[in-house]
Design an enzyme around this catalytic site. Structure first.
Site, PDB file in Angstrom:
ATOM      1  N   TRP A   1      72.077  55.054  11.991  1.00 46.41           N
ATOM      2  CA  TRP A   1      73.523  54.863  11.808  1.00 46.41           C
ATOM      3  C   TRP A   1      74.270  56.183  11.951  1.00 46.41           C
ATOM      4  O   TRP A   1      75.484  56.216  12.081  1.00 46.41           O
ATOM      5  CB  TRP A   1      73.809  54.219  10.444  1.00 46.41           C
ATOM      6  CG  TRP A   1      73.559  55.089   9.217  1.00 46.41           C
ATOM      7  CD1 TRP A   1      72.481  55.886   8.994  1.00 46.41           C
ATOM      8  CD2 TRP A   1      74.408  55.223   8.068  1.00 46.41           C
ATOM      9  NE1 TRP A   1      72.588  56.503   7.763  1.00 46.41           N
ATOM     10  CE2 TRP A   1      73.764  56.119   7.173  1.00 46.41           C
ATOM     11  CE3 TRP A   1      75.631  54.680   7.697  1.00 46.41           C
ATOM     12  CZ2 TRP A   1      74.312  56.473   5.938  1.00 46.41           C
ATOM     13  CZ3 TRP A   1      76.170  55.041   6.465  1.00 46.41           C
ATOM     14  CH2 TRP A   1      75.515  55.921   5.606  1.00 46.41           C
ATOM     15  N   ASP A   2      73.515  57.286  11.955  1.00 42.04           N
ATOM     16  CA  ASP A   2      74.097  58.623  12.058  1.00 42.04           C
ATOM     17  C   ASP A   2      75.094  58.723  13.219  1.00 42.04           C
ATOM     18  O   ASP A   2      76.118  59.389  13.120  1.00 42.04           O
ATOM     19  CB  ASP A   2      72.994  59.667  12.301  1.00 42.04           C
ATOM     20  CG  ASP A   2      71.899  59.650  11.241  1.00 42.04           C
ATOM     21  OD1 ASP A   2      71.623  58.572  10.694  1.00 42.04           O
ATOM     22  OD2 ASP A   2      71.312  60.713  10.968  1.00 42.04           O
TER      23      ASP A   2
ATOM     24  N   LYS B   1      70.184  59.516  -3.669  1.00 34.44           N
ATOM     25  CA  LYS B   1      69.791  60.461  -2.611  1.00 34.44           C
ATOM     26  C   LYS B   1      71.010  61.064  -1.925  1.00 34.44           C
ATOM     27  O   LYS B   1      71.061  62.250  -1.643  1.00 34.44           O
ATOM     28  CB  LYS B   1      68.929  59.728  -1.581  1.00 34.44           C
ATOM     29  CG  LYS B   1      68.497  60.589  -0.413  1.00 34.44           C
ATOM     30  CD  LYS B   1      67.608  59.817   0.540  1.00 34.44           C
ATOM     31  CE  LYS B   1      67.160  60.689   1.700  1.00 34.44           C
ATOM     32  NZ  LYS B   1      66.386  59.951   2.692  1.00 34.44           N
TER      33      LYS B   1
ATOM     34  N   GLU C   1      68.892  55.698  -0.189  1.00 32.40           N
ATOM     35  CA  GLU C   1      67.599  55.052   0.065  1.00 32.40           C
ATOM     36  C   GLU C   1      66.649  55.089  -1.126  1.00 32.40           C
ATOM     37  O   GLU C   1      65.582  54.474  -1.085  1.00 32.40           O
ATOM     38  CB  GLU C   1      66.924  55.734   1.263  1.00 32.40           C
ATOM     39  CG  GLU C   1      67.639  55.472   2.569  1.00 32.40           C
ATOM     40  CD  GLU C   1      66.947  56.114   3.754  1.00 32.40           C
ATOM     41  OE1 GLU C   1      66.173  57.069   3.556  1.00 32.40           O
ATOM     42  OE2 GLU C   1      67.203  55.664   4.887  1.00 32.40           O
TER      43      GLU C   1
HETATM   44  C1  BGC Z   1      68.870  59.244   5.469  1.00 32.39           C
HETATM   45  C2  BGC Z   1      69.488  58.220   6.381  1.00 32.39           C
HETATM   46  C3  BGC Z   1      69.613  58.802   7.758  1.00 32.39           C
HETATM   47  C4  BGC Z   1      68.270  59.291   8.247  1.00 32.39           C
HETATM   48  C5  BGC Z   1      68.375  59.980   9.585  1.00 32.39           C
HETATM   49  C6  BGC Z   1      67.529  59.687   6.036  1.00 32.39           C
HETATM   50  O1  BGC Z   1      66.995  60.693   5.255  1.00 32.39           O
HETATM   51  O2  BGC Z   1      68.678  58.726   4.193  1.00 32.39           O
HETATM   52  O3  BGC Z   1      70.759  57.849   5.892  1.00 32.39           O
HETATM   53  O4  BGC Z   1      70.107  57.849   8.631  1.00 32.39           O
HETATM   54  O5  BGC Z   1      67.735  60.206   7.335  1.00 32.39           O
HETATM   55  O6  BGC Z   1      69.221  61.075   9.533  1.00 32.39           O
END
Ligand code: BGC
Length: 736
Positions: free
Chosen positions: A336-337, A591, A478
C-alpha cells in the site's frame, strides 16, 4: 564519516556495515533499473546488485523475489602478484565515496599503497535517465610512481541473491572488451541480456573471454597496466541491461558498439550531458526548495532523489516496490506504500508516473480476483505483497522466530483487508488531481467495482447491533492481528462504496454507458441493493467522549504499558513484537500510525479536538517500528497547528536513507534497503504538512504553518493539466 552538502552525500566508511549502508544510501537508478551504491570491485558479499523493475523469479520453494542481474560494471584491480585492491585490502590508504543527488552520479576516490607507490582510483558512474537501459562508468587509475597492475573488468555473473539463484542457461558472445551475457530466469524462462562495452586509453585486453580470478562466471577481459607517475589510465564502460519481462518497454537489444566509434571520454561526456538534461527536466517540476534550514532542504531533496530514481517512467503499468530498486528485500513487492505514501508526490509533479501506478493495479486485477476467490470472497482482494501478476507473494509464515528459527504464522496476507481500499484511494486521488476520467474506461472503473464487491463480501451483519461490521482483520498497525472493526479499515471500505457512487454519477453525467456495462459484465447489478444497505449501515468507530477513537474493538482493554516497558520485555533485540506471542500483542503499543492515518485521510470528518486527542494518545503508544509511521504523525501535528511537534518526525522520515537508521530485521528476516514510502512521506510532511496544501474539487488551498527555522518553501503543483508555482512563507503564500 558521513557528510551532507548541498547536493551531495559522502562517506569514508569501509567496514562491512558501511558498505551495506552505502549500497542503499548511494543507490543510483532510472526507474528501469537500480544499481546499489557499492564500489566497482564489490562482489556478492558486499550485496552489490542490479535490479530491473518488474523482473521476478522463484528458486525452488524459496520466496519469489526480484532478479539480481549480472553486474556489468564490475572492475577489479590487482597487484601483479594477484592481490586484489579492495576496501578490505591491507594496502588501503583512504577511501571516500559520494553521491551527487542532483544528477544521480556516484563517485569514489580510493587510494592504496603498493610497493611504496600510491595507487588512486577515481570513478564516476550513472544510470542514464536519458536511455534507461544504459549505465556508464568512467574509471581512472593513477599512480605516483611506476607500477604494473592488472585490471579485470566485464560482466560478473556470480552475483548473490537472497533467495536464489535466479538465472541459468548462460551464454556469452562478443569480445573481451565488449562482452554480452545472456541468460534465462529459472521459473519462467524470461530472457535477460547484459552487455558491457569498454573503451580504454590503454592497449586492448587479450581477446579471451574467461572465468574470473575469483571464480564463478565472468565475461570480460584482463588488461595489464604499465602505470607511470601522474599519467591516469582511463577506462570507460557503457553497460546495457534488458529483460524480456518488461510489459511496456518492448524487447530492447543492446547495441554492439554503443560508442559508435567515438572515444570513451567523448562518449561519456555526451551521455552525461543527455543524462543531466533529463534530470534538469525532472527537477523543473520535481524540486521542493526549503529556505532557512539547510539540513531540511538537503534531506528533502535527497528523499525526492530516491523517489525519482525508481519512478517507472518507461512503462504505463508499473509500480514501485516497498524497497524501491535497492535490492531483493520484501520480495521486491508492491504494498500500500505506493498509493498512500509515494503517489501524492508524483500526482503533484509528474502525473504520468501516478497513472502508471493505476495501470499496474488494472493489470494485476486478475491476480486480485484470484486471491479473493481463494479466500471464498468475491471481487478483488489485492495482494498484500504484489509482484508482476498480482498474485500474493506474502507468505503465510512471513517472519522467522528468533528463538526456534522456525517460520512464524502471520496473517498479513489473509487479513490486511484495507489493501483493496488503498488501491481505490489511489485511483480516487488520481481522478481528483488530474481530472483525467479516461482511466475509468481503461480498467480503473472495473477495479473500483471489484473492490466494492470485495468489501460487500467481507462485511458481517450484526442483527443485535443492527449494523454491518468488518471482523477479523489487521489494520496498518500490524502488531495486533485478527481484530474486529479496525476504524481505519471500516472507514476505507466506506470510501470504496462512495467512490463507486461518485464515479458512477460522473460517468452518467458524461453520458457514458461504462457503469451499466461493467455492472452487467461482472454481474454486479444483483449486488446494488446490498451496496445501498451496507453503505448506509456500515459501522465506523467514532471518537469517544475524550475524542479518542478506539483503534479496534477491545483495544482499550489491552494493557497500557509504555513503549519502553514493552521494549524492555524483549528477550532478543531481533524478536518480532507482534503476532500471537509478541511483546506488543496484548498491550496498547502499536507498530505504526493507524488511527492517525485515518485522521490524515479524512481531515474534514473530524474536528481539531479529536485530532489532537488522538495525536496525543497514540503517539505515546507508537513504536514507529515501520518507516511509514513518522510522516503520518508529522502531518497530523501540522494539521492541529503544531509544526514544532511535527518537525522531528519530518526529519526522521526525510533522513531515513541518509542515516541508515531503520529496522534491518523482522524476526530473522533481513528487511534492509531504501524506504521510498518514507521518502514520499517527507514530501507529504513538507508540502501537505508545513505548507498546508490541500486540494478539493480542483481548488487549491494553502495554510502555512512552517517550523521555526523555515523561512520559505517553493514547489510546483500540477493540477488538472495546469502547472502552478507555489511559494509559501510564514505569513502567506503566492500561487501562480
Ligand atoms: C509495514 C507495512 C508496510 C510494509 C512495507 C511493514 O513493516 O508495517 O505497513 O507496507 O512494511 O513497507
Amino acid at each position: 564519516m558521513r557528510r551532507l552538502d548541498e547536493w551531495r552525500v559522502t562517506d569514508t566508511g569501509t567496514s562491512q556495515e558501511d558498505i551495506l549502508a552505502n549500497g542503499n544510501r548511494m543507490l543510483m537508478g532510472n526507474g528501469y533499473l537500480g544499481y546499489r551504491g557499492t564500489t566497482e570491485e564489490a562482489d556478492g558479499g558486499d550485496m552489490s546488485a542490479t535490479i530491473v523493475s518488474g523482473l521476478y523469479d522463484r528458486y525452488g520453494e524459496l520466496w519469489r523475489e526480484p532478479v539480481n542481474v549480472p553486474n556489468a560494471l564490475s572492475v577489479r584491480l590487482f597487484t601483479l602478484g594477484g592481490e586484489a585492491l579492495t576496501l578490505g585490502s591491507r594496502f588501503l590508504l583512504s577511501h571516500e565515496q559520494g553521491l551527487d543527488f542532483r544528477y544521480g552520479i556516484v563517485s569514489r576516490v580510493t587510494s592504496w599503497k603498493v610497493e611504496g607507490v600510491t595507487v588512486t582510483v577515481r570513478s564516476e558512474r550513472f544510470a542514464s535517465m536519458a536511455s534507461v537501459h544504459s549505465m556508464l562508468l568512467r574509471y581512472a587509475v593513477e599512480t605516483d610512481g611506476p607500477l604494473t597492475l592488472v585490471l579485470e573488468r566485464g560482466i560478473d555473473c556470480a552475483v548473490r541473491d537472497l533467495n536464489g539463484p535466479h538465472l541459468g542457461a548462460f551464454t556469452h558472445s562478443g569480445t573481451a572488451s565488449a562482452p554480452l551475457a545472456e541468460a534465462r530466469t529459472l521459473e519462467l524462462g524470461i530472457p535477460v541480456r547484459v552487455s558491457s562495452a569498454a573503451a580504454a586509453d590503454f592497449p586492448d585486453p587479450a581477446d579471451t573471454i574467461r572465468t574470473s580470478r575469483r571464480g564463478g562466471a565472468f565475461f570480460g577481459g584482463e588488461y595489464v597496466l604499465q602505470c607511470r607517475k601522474g599519467v591516469p589510465r582511463i577506462l570507460t564502460v557503457h553497460a546495457q541491461v534488458s529483460a524480456g519481462s518488461d510489459p511496456d518497454a518492448g524487447s530492447f537489444v543492446p547495441a554492439a558498439d554503443p560508442f559508435g566509434g567515438a572515444s570513451g571520454e567523448y562518449h561519456f561526456r555526451e551521455e552525461l550531458s543527455r543524462h543531466k538534461a533529463a534530470w534538469d527536466a525532472i527537477w523543473a517540476d520535481g524540486d521542493v526548495v526549503v529556505e532557512g534550514d539547510d539540513d531540511a532542504r538537503r534531506a528533502l531533496r535527497y528523499s525526492l532523489y530516491q523517489l525519482q530514481i525508481i519512478a517507472p517512467r518507461h512503462g504505463g503499468s508499473l509500480s514501485i516496490p516497498a524497497r524501491g530498486l535497492s535490492g531483493q528485500t520484501y520480495k521486491g513487492a508492491v504494498f500500500w506504500d505506493t498509493e498512500m505514501f509515494m503517489a501524492p508526490y508524483f500526482l503533484a509533479t509528474d502525473p504520468a508516473v501516478a497513472r502508471s501506478f493505476v495501470g499496474y493495479r488494472v493489470r494485476t486485477l486478475e491476480g486480485a480476483r484470484r486471491k479473493a476467490a481463494e479466500y471464498g470472497l468475491r471481487g478483488a482482494f489485492y495482494a498484500w505483497e504484489s509482484q508482476e501478476t498480482g498474485d500474493d507473494a506474502c507468505s503465510d509464515f512471513n517472519v522467522t522466530d528468533v528463538f526456534t528459527g522456525r517460520p512464524q504464522r502471520t496473517y498479513f496476507r489473509d487479513k490486511q483487508l484495507h489493501i483493496s481500499a488503498d488501491v481505490v484511494y489511489g485511483i480516487r486521488e488520481y481522478l481528483s488531481m488530474t481530472g483525467d476520467w479516461s482511466i475509468l474506461a481503461d480498467g480503473a472503473f472495473e477495479v473500483i467495482v471489484e473492490c466494492a464487491r470485495f468489501y460487500l463480501s467481507c462485511v458481517w451483519y450484526s442483527p443485535v447491533r443492527e449494523r454491518y461490521e468488518i471482523l477479523d482483520v489487521i489494520g496498518p498497525d500490524e502488531y495486533h492481528e485478527r481484530v474486529n472493526n479496525n476504524a481505519f479499515t471500516n472507514r476505507m471500505a466506506l470510501l470504496v462504496f462512495r467512490t463507486l457512487r461518485e464515479c458512477e454519477a460522473e460517468l452518467a453525467r458524461q453520458g457514458s454507458t461504462l457503469a451499466p456495462e461493467v455492472y452487467a459484465a461482472t454481474g454486479f447489478d444483483s449486488e446494488l441493493p446490498l451496496l445501498a444497505d451496507v453503505e448506509s449501515r456500515l459501522y465506523v468507530p467514532a471518537p469517544g467522549p475524550d475524542g479518542v477513537i478506539e483503534q479496534f474493538d477491545g483495544y482499550f482493554r489491552l494493557e497500557d504499558a509504555s513503549v519502553e516497558e514493552v521494549k524492555s520485555r524483549l528477550l532478543d533485540p531481533k524478536e518480532y513484537w507482534g503476532g500471537g506471542n509478541g511483546v506488543a500483542s496484548n498491550t496498547r503499543v502499536i507498530k505504526q500510525a493507524d488511527v492517525v492515518v485515518l485522521l490524515n485521510l479524512f481531515p474534514r470528518d473530524y474536528d481539531d479536538r479529536v485530532k489532537r486527542a488522538n495525536l496525543d494518545f497514540y503517539e505515546r503508544r507508537t513504536e514507529h517500528g515501520s518507516s511509514l509511521s513518522a510522516c503520518m504523525y508529522s502531518l497530523l501535528a501540522c494539521e492541529v497547528g503544531d509544526p514544532q511537534w511535527a518537525y522531528p518526525f519530518f526529519r526522521k522520515t526525510a533522513e531515513i536513507d541518509l542515516t541508515g537508521e531503520s529496522k534491518q530485521f523482522a524476526g530473522l528476516v533481513y528487511i534492509g534497503g531504501t524506504h521510498p514510502a518514507a521518502n514520499g512521506g517527507a514530501w507529504l510532511s513538507a508540502v501537505r504538512g508545513f505548507c498546508g496544501l490541500s486540494v478539493s474539487d480542483g481548488e487549491i488551498s494553502l495554510s502555512p504553518r512552517l517550523p521555526e527555522s523555515w523561512t520559505k518553501v517553493s514547489f510546483t503543483l500540477r493540477l488538472r493539466g495546469r502547472r502552478h508555482s507555489i511559494t509559501v512563507t510564514k505569513d502567506g503564500y503566492t500561487l501562480c
